[in-house]
Design an enzyme around this catalytic site. Sequence first.
Site, PDB file in Angstrom:
ATOM      1  N   PRO A   9       0.918  -1.353  -0.314  1.00 36.56           N
ATOM      2  CA  PRO A   9      -0.246  -0.010   0.172  1.00 36.56           C
ATOM      3  C   PRO A   9       0.739   0.785  -0.250  1.00 36.56           C
ATOM      4  CG  PRO A   9      -0.166  -1.493   2.208  1.00 36.56           C
ATOM      5  CD  PRO A   9       0.399  -2.462   1.075  1.00 36.56           C
ATOM      6  N   ASN A  10       0.542   2.062  -0.653  1.00 37.44           N
ATOM      7  CA  ASN A  10       0.989   3.601  -0.571  1.00 37.44           C
ATOM      8  C   ASN A  10       2.505   3.451  -1.680  1.00 37.44           C
ATOM      9  OD1 ASN A  10      -1.695   4.500   0.855  1.00 37.44           O
ATOM     10  ND2 ASN A  10      -0.259   3.627   2.547  1.00 37.44           N
ATOM     11  N   ARG A  17       4.538  11.390  -2.602  1.00 36.41           N
ATOM     12  CA  ARG A  17       4.653  11.029  -0.806  1.00 36.41           C
ATOM     13  C   ARG A  17       5.721  10.866  -0.078  1.00 36.41           C
ATOM     14  NH1 ARG A  17       4.511   4.745   0.896  1.00 36.41           N
ATOM     15  NH2 ARG A  17       3.969   5.273   3.324  1.00 36.41           N
ATOM     16  N   TYR A  22      10.882   9.805   1.703  1.00 39.79           N
ATOM     17  CA  TYR A  22      10.869   8.103   0.594  1.00 39.79           C
ATOM     18  C   TYR A  22      11.225   8.393  -0.951  1.00 39.79           C
ATOM     19  CZ  TYR A  22       7.470   5.881   3.714  1.00 39.79           C
ATOM     20  OH  TYR A  22       6.306   5.676   4.537  1.00 39.79           O
ATOM     21  N   ASN A  73       7.810  -4.941  -0.319  1.00 34.12           N
ATOM     22  CA  ASN A  73       7.895  -4.356   0.509  1.00 34.12           C
ATOM     23  C   ASN A  73       6.373  -3.915   0.716  1.00 34.12           C
ATOM     24  OD1 ASN A  73       7.646  -1.959   1.222  1.00 34.12           O
ATOM     25  ND2 ASN A  73       9.456  -1.106   0.305  1.00 34.12           N
ATOM     26  N   ALA A  76       3.084  -0.307   4.971  1.00 35.97           N
ATOM     27  CA  ALA A  76       2.789   0.086   6.589  1.00 35.97           C
ATOM     28  C   ALA A  76       2.345  -2.253   6.653  1.00 35.97           C
ATOM     29  CB  ALA A  76       1.598   0.661   7.104  1.00 35.97           C
ATOM     30  N   HIS A  79       4.403  -4.230  10.176  1.00 36.04           N
ATOM     31  CA  HIS A  79       3.901  -4.236  11.170  1.00 36.04           C
ATOM     32  C   HIS A  79       2.833  -4.558  11.670  1.00 36.04           C
ATOM     33  CE1 HIS A  79       7.285  -1.197  10.028  1.00 36.04           C
ATOM     34  NE2 HIS A  79       6.350  -0.273   9.284  1.00 36.04           N
ATOM     35  N   ASP A  86       2.202 -15.227   7.362  1.00 31.26           N
ATOM     36  CA  ASP A  86       1.837 -17.136   7.369  1.00 31.26           C
ATOM     37  C   ASP A  86       1.725 -17.648   5.524  1.00 31.26           C
ATOM     38  OD1 ASP A  86       1.120 -17.359  10.140  1.00 31.26           O
ATOM     39  OD2 ASP A  86      -0.608 -17.291   9.879  1.00 31.26           O
ATOM     40  N   GLU A  97      12.515  -9.248   2.643  1.00 37.32           N
ATOM     41  CA  GLU A  97      11.860  -7.554   2.692  1.00 37.32           C
ATOM     42  C   GLU A  97      12.182  -7.038   2.480  1.00 37.32           C
ATOM     43  OE1 GLU A  97      11.057  -8.178   7.091  1.00 37.32           O
ATOM     44  OE2 GLU A  97      10.246  -5.441   6.968  1.00 37.32           O
ATOM     45  N   HIS A  99      12.399  -2.456   2.398  1.00 35.03           N
ATOM     46  CA  HIS A  99      11.894  -0.677   2.323  1.00 35.03           C
ATOM     47  C   HIS A  99      12.682   0.533   1.825  1.00 35.03           C
ATOM     48  CE1 HIS A  99       9.250  -2.725   5.247  1.00 35.03           C
ATOM     49  NE2 HIS A  99      10.878  -3.385   5.699  1.00 35.03           N
ATOM     50  N   SER A 101      12.862   3.832   3.687  1.00 33.63           N
ATOM     51  CA  SER A 101      13.156   4.547   3.842  1.00 33.63           C
ATOM     52  C   SER A 101      13.383   3.356   4.838  1.00 33.63           C
ATOM     53  CB  SER A 101      11.921   4.378   5.178  1.00 33.63           C
ATOM     54  OG  SER A 101      10.735   4.059   5.416  1.00 33.63           O
ATOM     55  N   ARG A 106      12.627   5.579  12.992  1.00 32.66           N
ATOM     56  CA  ARG A 106      10.959   6.048  12.709  1.00 32.66           C
ATOM     57  C   ARG A 106      10.836   6.099  13.194  1.00 32.66           C
ATOM     58  NH1 ARG A 106       8.371   5.049   6.785  1.00 32.66           N
ATOM     59  NH2 ARG A 106       7.450   6.986   7.715  1.00 32.66           N
ATOM     60  N   ARG A 110       7.409   0.804  13.993  1.00 36.26           N
ATOM     61  CA  ARG A 110       8.129   0.987  12.241  1.00 36.26           C
ATOM     62  C   ARG A 110       9.197  -0.453  12.715  1.00 36.26           C
ATOM     63  NH1 ARG A 110       5.081   3.938   8.611  1.00 36.26           N
ATOM     64  NH2 ARG A 110       4.366   5.826   9.016  1.00 36.26           N
TER      65      ARG A 110
END
Length: 144
Positions: A9-10, A17, A22, A73, A76, A79, A86, A97, A99, A101, A106, A110
């Site tokens: 998302p986002n 953004r 970012y 990625n 959110a 978290h 799963d 994984e 990210h 940032s 932060r 996070r």
Amino acid sequence: MNILIINGPNLNLIGKREPEIYGSETYSELLHFIDQLSKEWGFTYKIVQTNHEGAIIDFLHEAINQYQGIVINPGAYTHYSYAIYDAIKAINIPTVEVHLSDISRREPFRATSVIAPACVAQFYGEHFKSYYRAIQYLLEVTNV
Ligand code: DQA
């Protein structure tokens, strides 16, 4: 090696953004960056973006027998999504994984990734270079 890259998302809004966090590069620049890497390093890939948790889980399930490595990625969802944790455990494909940032410096929420224990590695805080490192890890370290 065929790699699936999943953005949650986002991430479609990067560039606009919170650029101080970012970066100012857009999502289409990320697509271009990955495409250049695939040509340089000789891997095939598919890259997807969704704002929906269930769609991320569907992408993970559909990866079975099609991809030898996954870069994710989860935004959110990182978290708090035990459902994504799963799904990664269920599919048995090395998953890294990433990210943009530095999630360790932060807001406190996070700093925890509930999906990290299901992943073979985690790279963060280097903007597009986090993806570079994740793909490099899959190509060089996971022997698949
Ligand atoms: C992010 C970090 C997350 O905490 C945040 O919710 C995002 C983006 C990153 O790439 O830095 O949406 O995953």
